[in-house]
Design a protein around this motif. Structure first.
Motif, PDB file in Angstrom:
ATOM      1  N   MET A   1      -2.200   0.653   2.429  1.00  0.00           N
ATOM      2  CA  MET A   1      -2.070   0.320   3.848  1.00  0.00           C
ATOM      3  C   MET A   1      -0.746   0.849   4.399  1.00  0.00           C
ATOM      4  SD  MET A   1      -3.425  -3.622   3.731  1.00  0.00           S
ATOM      5  CE  MET A   1      -3.116  -3.970   5.450  1.00  0.00           C
ATOM      6  N   ALA A   2       0.302   0.724   3.583  1.00  0.00           N
ATOM      7  CA  ALA A   2       1.620   1.191   4.019  1.00  0.00           C
ATOM      8  C   ALA A   2       1.636   2.709   4.179  1.00  0.00           C
ATOM      9  CB  ALA A   2       2.681   0.741   3.026  1.00  0.00           C
ATOM     10  N   VAL A   3       0.989   3.400   3.258  1.00  0.00           N
ATOM     11  CA  VAL A   3       0.909   4.867   3.351  1.00  0.00           C
ATOM     12  C   VAL A   3       0.175   5.271   4.627  1.00  0.00           C
ATOM     13  CG1 VAL A   3      -0.068   6.943   2.290  1.00  0.00           C
ATOM     14  CG2 VAL A   3       1.082   5.228   0.863  1.00  0.00           C
ATOM     15  N   SER A   4      -0.881   4.537   4.947  1.00  0.00           N
ATOM     16  CA  SER A   4      -1.617   4.777   6.194  1.00  0.00           C
ATOM     17  C   SER A   4      -0.702   4.597   7.396  1.00  0.00           C
ATOM     18  CB  SER A   4      -2.806   3.811   6.282  1.00  0.00           C
ATOM     19  OG  SER A   4      -3.386   3.841   7.559  1.00  0.00           O
ATOM     20  N   ALA A   5       0.162   3.576   7.325  1.00  0.00           N
ATOM     21  CA  ALA A   5       1.105   3.314   8.417  1.00  0.00           C
ATOM     22  C   ALA A   5       2.114   4.451   8.551  1.00  0.00           C
ATOM     23  CB  ALA A   5       1.831   1.993   8.173  1.00  0.00           C
ATOM     24  N   LEU A   6       2.556   5.005   7.423  1.00  0.00           N
ATOM     25  CA  LEU A   6       3.499   6.126   7.459  1.00  0.00           C
ATOM     26  C   LEU A   6       2.893   7.318   8.198  1.00  0.00           C
ATOM     27  CD1 LEU A   6       5.057   6.167   3.860  1.00  0.00           C
ATOM     28  CD2 LEU A   6       6.068   5.288   5.957  1.00  0.00           C
ATOM     29  N   LYS A   7       1.593   7.534   7.960  1.00  0.00           N
ATOM     30  CA  LYS A   7       0.912   8.652   8.632  1.00  0.00           C
ATOM     31  C   LYS A   7       0.840   8.433  10.140  1.00  0.00           C
ATOM     32  CE  LYS A   7      -1.906   9.948   4.632  1.00  0.00           C
ATOM     33  NZ  LYS A   7      -3.258   9.937   4.017  1.00  0.00           N
ATOM     34  N   LYS A   8       0.920   7.158  10.545  1.00  0.00           N
ATOM     35  CA  LYS A   8       0.887   6.838  11.982  1.00  0.00           C
ATOM     36  C   LYS A   8       2.283   6.761  12.588  1.00  0.00           C
ATOM     37  CE  LYS A   8      -3.465   4.248  12.124  1.00  0.00           C
ATOM     38  NZ  LYS A   8      -4.067   2.955  12.522  1.00  0.00           N
ATOM     39  N   GLY A   9       3.304   7.079  11.795  1.00  0.00           N
ATOM     40  CA  GLY A   9       4.643   7.150  12.362  1.00  0.00           C
ATOM     41  C   GLY A   9       5.645   6.109  11.903  1.00  0.00           C
ATOM     42  N   ALA A  10       5.247   5.221  10.982  1.00  0.00           N
ATOM     43  CA  ALA A  10       6.220   4.269  10.454  1.00  0.00           C
ATOM     44  C   ALA A  10       7.297   5.041   9.684  1.00  0.00           C
ATOM     45  CB  ALA A  10       5.546   3.256   9.534  1.00  0.00           C
TER      46      ALA A  10
END
Length: 206
Positions: free
Chosen positions: A90-99
């Motif tokens: 989930m965190a990796v997915s968030a990184l792809k969205k700009g986290a």
């Protein structure tokens, strides 16, 4: 310069309290929230600092959903996700969205503080760049149509004689317009002028 605030959104009260204590002991200003819903009224486009955000908060809006809300509100506050075991995808997915980053529980205090400091430094740098870009845009808006035409040709690397030929004016007139462009744009050199305009217009001439 606006004060940077570390916003902390986590439904674990004990963790929230310990993180607030840790961060405040290092001189940071911190605001804690028990849920994404509690944080929502705070969202503004001009927020400064960073957001420490738990990915998974049962019973309400998730950290990922709050992150989406932030971006939809044109809020550029950098986000560091706090993740539990099994939340890394989930965190990796968030990184792809700009986290900006994510940290796993249980985490090392020094590692967390290092990430927060890096995040705040980057946020301050980004804010300074946005201010600079806004000033360049404001100055561009003050150019006359002819000055803008001269500037566009300067950016294309044209010499004064070539600019004169393209626009059908004398070299002397080009020199006058060029001097006015430099003055209005507040540029000390041709390189500075070109770089500042290309930075805000996303021109890639590589």
């Amino acid at each position: 310069m606006p004060e940077q605030i570390i916003y902390l959104v986590d439904d674990d009260e004990a963790l929230r309290d310990s993180l607030i204590w840790l961060l405040e002991s290092q001189g940071f200003k911190v605001k804690g929230y028990p849920s994404a819903e509690a944080f929502l009224p705070e969202i503004r486009p001009d927020m400064t600092g960073c957001l420490l955000l738990d990915v998974r908060m049962p019973g309400g809006m998730s950290g990922l959903e709050l992150h989406d809300r932030l971006r939809a509100s044109f809020c550029t506050l950098p986000v560091i996700f706090i993740t539990g075991h099994g939340d890394v995808p989930m965190a990796v997915s968030a990184l792809k969205k700009g986290a900006v980053d994510f940290i796993e529980k249980p985490f090392n205090d020094e590692a967390l503080l290092r990430q927060v400091r890096q995040c705040l430094a980057q946020e301050e740098e980004n804010r300074a760049r946005r201010r600079q870009d806004a000033e360049v845009s404001r100055r561009l808006g003050q150019l006359t149509q002819r000055e803008r035409e001269v500037l566009d040709l300067i950016i294309l690397g044209k010499l004064n004689k070539q600019i004169a030929d393209v626009l059908g004016i004398s070299i002397k007139t080009v020199e006058v317009h060029r001097a006015r462009v430099m003055e209005k744009m507040g540029a000390q050199s041709l390189a500075e002028l070109v770089q500042s305009v290309m930075a805000i217009e996303g021109v890639n001439r590589g």
